[in-house]
Write an enzyme that holds these catalytic residues in place. Structure first.
Site, PDB file in Angstrom:
ATOM      1  N   ASP A  97       0.847  -1.190   0.000  1.00 24.25           N
ATOM      2  CA  ASP A  97       0.000   0.000   0.000  1.00 24.25           C
ATOM      3  C   ASP A  97       0.892   1.253   0.000  1.00 24.25           C
ATOM      4  O   ASP A  97       1.814   1.363   0.827  1.00 24.25           O
ATOM      5  CB  ASP A  97      -0.850  -0.058   1.291  1.00 24.25           C
ATOM      6  CG  ASP A  97      -1.962   0.971   1.325  1.00 24.25           C
ATOM      7  OD1 ASP A  97      -2.423   1.387   0.253  1.00 24.25           O
ATOM      8  OD2 ASP A  97      -2.392   1.318   2.448  1.00 24.25           O
ATOM      9  N   GLU A 149      -1.856   6.034  -8.698  1.00 22.31           N
ATOM     10  CA  GLU A 149      -2.867   6.996  -8.248  1.00 22.31           C
ATOM     11  C   GLU A 149      -2.760   8.314  -9.004  1.00 22.31           C
ATOM     12  O   GLU A 149      -1.665   8.827  -9.225  1.00 22.31           O
ATOM     13  CB  GLU A 149      -2.708   7.234  -6.733  1.00 22.31           C
ATOM     14  CG  GLU A 149      -3.720   8.215  -6.160  1.00 22.31           C
ATOM     15  CD  GLU A 149      -3.760   8.236  -4.620  1.00 22.31           C
ATOM     16  OE1 GLU A 149      -3.391   7.234  -3.994  1.00 22.31           O
ATOM     17  OE2 GLU A 149      -4.159   9.269  -4.074  1.00 22.31           O
TER      18      GLU A 149
HETATM   19  P1  13P Z   1      -8.765   4.750   5.854  1.00 20.01           P
HETATM   20  O1  13P Z   1      -7.836   5.576   6.678  1.00 20.01           O
HETATM   21  O2  13P Z   1     -10.010   5.479   5.511  1.00 20.01           O
HETATM   22  O3  13P Z   1      -9.067   3.430   6.480  1.00 20.01           O
HETATM   23  O4  13P Z   1      -8.028   4.463   4.450  1.00 20.01           O
HETATM   24  C1  13P Z   1      -7.065   3.441   4.333  1.00 20.01           C
HETATM   25  C2  13P Z   1      -6.302   3.477   3.072  1.00 20.01           C
HETATM   26  O5  13P Z   1      -6.649   4.122   2.105  1.00 20.01           O
HETATM   27  C3  13P Z   1      -5.080   2.677   3.010  1.00 20.01           C
HETATM   28  O6  13P Z   1      -4.387   2.870   1.833  1.00 20.01           O
HETATM   29  O1  G3H Z   2      -3.063   4.888   3.784  1.00 18.65           O
HETATM   30  C1  G3H Z   2      -2.314   4.570   4.687  1.00 18.65           C
HETATM   31  C2  G3H Z   2      -2.622   3.414   5.552  1.00 18.65           C
HETATM   32  O2  G3H Z   2      -3.692   3.696   6.396  1.00 18.65           O
HETATM   33  C3  G3H Z   2      -1.390   2.936   6.260  1.00 18.65           C
HETATM   34  O3  G3H Z   2      -1.009   3.755   7.303  1.00 18.65           O
HETATM   35  O4  G3H Z   2       1.432   4.240   7.040  1.00 18.65           O
HETATM   36  O5  G3H Z   2       0.322   4.349   9.275  1.00 18.65           O
HETATM   37  O6  G3H Z   2       0.725   2.148   8.169  1.00 18.65           O
HETATM   38  P1  G3H Z   2       0.472   3.628   7.976  1.00 18.65           P
HETATM   39 ZN    ZN Z   3      -4.498   4.839   1.013  1.00 16.19          ZN
END
Ligand code: 13P
Ligand code: G3H
Ligand code: ZN
Length: 325
Positions: A97, A149
């Protein structure tokens, strides 16, 4: 000892190709849940087995270093095995992610991820294209899916922060997809990361479905991703505030808007904050009610139970992915 190179198929993982084409045809979205630790992963996988839902388990850069990359790969492999031993064939994708560099994405491809996101949304268009294309050229050699994105969400995106969101410009999506070769595209239509998405006490502005529709028209049948899609479940916010926390004014995306998005070309919906809130609420409640307890299995067990409930609810009532594996 040198780090092992592993292909995702050896871990029993799936990329997003088939998941997304089925989600597009069936008008539902694949849930993408973030995790950092054992209990979160157990809960996500258990709930997806019980609802027979395909699932994307995703880790941020921060989560990857928190959990250790080798430990993480073994956890993902364990999750797949746990599902198979339970007699479940649900497809499980391990996704990076908000990857912020080519090197991080490459490292994830090499260590068994079946999908990566390269987030160049903060870059000028041509630089975003060039970075995404480079990741695609590497990842596709191994069948690993790539998400990118366009447009910037408000809030904090790991190390990418933007004070105000910049909606995706529909006129850019076709060229971006064509030039990069990405498999899915995250767009900005009014969602944001974290538990404070909108100003408390003011009406929640509806998501910009007009922008989503414009994007769909320009890239028909192409999988779109929605980040920042937690509803910020008020029951958890209230529990947290009741038991010593302070999350006054936390608000998220109403479920009916997420249902509407899931029935469109949105094939992946990202949820992290709601899981964090569920865990925190249950742990706070446990500590307040039983201050003598110090066995982590007790309070983490309660948190895990709640997270299973939350994920089942999302799959069944919001994303529509239950029964689709
Ligand atoms: P939320 O903070 O709304 O759960 O979004 C999570 C997200 O987009 C992780 O990439
Ligand atoms: O979009 C981000 C996710 O919620 C992950 O968050 O970088 O704190 O693990 P993090
Ligand atoms: Zn995100």
């Amino acid at each position: 000892m040198e780090k092992q190179k592993v292909h995702y198929s050896d871990l029993g993982l799936s990329n997003t190709k088939e998941m997304f084409s089925k989600a597009m045809a069936g008008k539902y979205a694949i849930p993408a849940y973030n995790f950092n630790n054992l209990e979160q992963l157990q809960a996500i996988v258990t709930a997806c087995i019980e609802t027979n839902s395909p699932v994307i388990i995703q880790v941020s850069k921060g989560a990857r270093s928190y959990a250790n990359e080798t430990m993480l790969r073994c956890m993902a492999m364990g999750a797949v095995q746990m599902a198979r031993e339970a007699g479940s064939a649900i497809p499980i994708c391990l996704h990076l992610d908000h990857g912020d560099t080519f090197e991080l994405c490459k490292s994830c491809v090499d260590s068994g991820f079946s999908s990566v996101m390269i987030d160049g949304s903060h870059l000028p268009f041509d630089e975003n294209v060039a970075l995404a294309k480079k990741v695609v050229e590497y990842a596709h050699q191994f069948g690993v899916s790539v998400e990118a994105e366009l447009g910037v969400l408000a809030g904090i995106e790991d190390e990418v922060s933007a004070e105000h969101s910049t909606y995706t410009k529909p006129e850019e999506v076709e060229e971006f997809v064509r030039r990069t070769g990405v498999d899915s595209l995250a767009i900005s239509i009014g969602t944001s990361h974290g538990a404070f998405k909108f100003k408390a006490g003011q009406p929640v502005p509806p998501l910009r479905f007009d922008i989503l529709e414009e994007c769909e028209k320009r890239i028909p049948g192409f999988p779109i991703v929605l980040h920042g899609a937690s509803s910020v479940v008020q029951e958890y916010v209230a529990l947290i505030n009741q038991y010593g926390g302070n999350l006054a004014g936390a608000v998220g995306i109403p479920e009916d808007q997420l249902r509407q998005a899931a029935a469109s070309a949105v094939c992946k919906i990202n949820i992290d904050s709601d899981g964090r809130l569920a865990v925190t609420a249950k742990i706070r409640e446990y500590f307040a009610k039983d201050p003598k307890e110090f066995d982590p299995r007790k309070y983490l067990g309660e948190a895990r139970k709640e997270l299973i409930k939350l994920v089942k609810h999302k799959n069944e009532m919001v994303l529509g992915s239950a029964g689709k594996a």
